[in-house]
Design an enzyme around this catalytic site. Structure first.
Site, PDB file in Angstrom:
ATOM      1  CG  ASP A  67      -0.271  -0.396   2.445  1.00 42.70           C
ATOM      2  OD1 ASP A  67       0.743  -0.452   2.647  1.00 42.70           O
ATOM      3  OD2 ASP A  67      -0.869  -0.876   3.312  1.00 42.70           O
ATOM      4  CG  ASN A 135      -8.645  -1.975  11.643  1.00 41.92           C
ATOM      5  OD1 ASN A 135      -7.639  -2.528  11.129  1.00 41.92           O
ATOM      6  ND2 ASN A 135      -9.322  -1.216  11.521  1.00 41.92           N
ATOM      7  CG  HIS A 137      -5.673  -2.127   8.922  1.00 44.91           C
ATOM      8  ND1 HIS A 137      -5.832  -0.571   9.515  1.00 44.91           N
ATOM      9  CD2 HIS A 137      -4.353  -2.733   8.895  1.00 44.91           C
ATOM     10  CE1 HIS A 137      -4.802  -0.930   9.919  1.00 44.91           C
ATOM     11  NE2 HIS A 137      -4.166  -1.611   9.802  1.00 44.91           N
ATOM     12  CD  GLU A 142      -9.295   0.389   7.428  1.00 44.43           C
ATOM     13  OE1 GLU A 142      -9.100  -0.347   8.449  1.00 44.43           O
ATOM     14  OE2 GLU A 142      -8.357   1.338   7.506  1.00 44.43           O
TER      15      GLU A 142
END
Ligand code: F6R
Length: 245
Positions: A67, A135, A137, A142
């Site tokens: 990313d 979380n 990810h 996400e």
């Protein structure tokens, strides 16, 4: 899924670096998938050290990063390109022509995502290194009702921007968007090496590896891959019981 636990982080980093080195020895022109964040830094340090001892070469390898932030040029100190240069590329013999990272400054971001996917199709990843967010990810995929398979543009969750604010002067400076490989592109890697350390990740480790497979925890999709190795330090693995796997 192979799960290996380590008493200390140093042993974990050394083991991960050894796996990557072994692959480079067997297949010098392999394609490596890299992640950024705090977790892989110790592994990159080990790889740099092995390289400086003449025990590994990256000269023929290709690298793809998961990313990149949108709106940061590759020379911005917080761009993932700079991170990779600082922690790995600058200190080793990677050929700059073989380094692929999404361009967060591309005029046409959708076209940039497609270009990246075409490159990934041309050069399938042999080993993808991953960290995990609190979380669940992976990359910047996400949690949500749906996930996108291919490389795409994402709006970062407040939680992710807050977690990454530690690298910027203020949370306001953290970009709001990023380009990320999608879970589909990530799961196409021939093998995956997920590395997790710290007690703050213990809950998400157990949810991702022993919970149900759900887009609410993107990392849980790793359960569907045939060749995943997970390296955990004692703290990260403390809520994951072998009986629940
Ligand atoms: C970044 C990336 C992220 C991180 C995750 C964990 O390229 O892929 O998914 O792996 O946010 O970050 P750290 O290691 O900083 O806890």
């Amino acid at each position: 899924m192979k799960i290996k636990r380590f008493d200390d982080k140093a042993a974990l980093y050394a083991y991960a670096a050894r796996l990557i080195t072994q692959l480079l020895q067997e297949k010098p022109d392999c394609t490596l998938g890299f992640a950024t964040g705090s977790t892989p830094i110790g592994i990159y340090e080990q790889l740099v050290s092995l390289y400086s001892q003449g025990r590994v070469s990256f000269a023929k390898a290709l690298s793809f990063n998961l990313d990149e932030y949108v709106g940061l040029s590759g020379s911005h100190p917080q761009s993932y390109r700079q991170y990779m240069l600082q922690h790995l590329f600058r200190h080793t013999d990677f050929n700059p022509r073989n380094i692929y990272i999404p361009d967060g400054m591309a005029a046409d971001l959708e076209a940039e995502c497609q270009r990246y996917d075409s490159l990934l199709e041309e050069h399938p990843i042999d080993l993808q290194l991953l960290g995990i967010g609190h979380n669940g990810h992976i990359g910047f995929n996400e949690p949500g009702h749906a996930l996108t398979a291919r490389t795409h543009l994402v709006t970062l969750e407040p939680e992710t921007r807050a977690a990454n604010a530690r690298f910027f002067h203020s949370e306001d400076e953290v970009p709001r968007q990023a380009i990320t490989m999608g879970m589909g592109s990530i799961l196409k890697a021939r093998s995956i090496l997920l590395v997790v350390t710290g007690a703050d990740k213990a809950a998400v480790v157990s949810e991702a590896l022993a919970g149900s497979i759900s887009t609410a925890c993107p990392a849980s999709l790793l359960q569907t891959h045939a060749d995943v190795t997970v390296l955990l330090d004692r703290d990260a693995g403390r809520e994951l019981h072998d009986s629940s796997l």
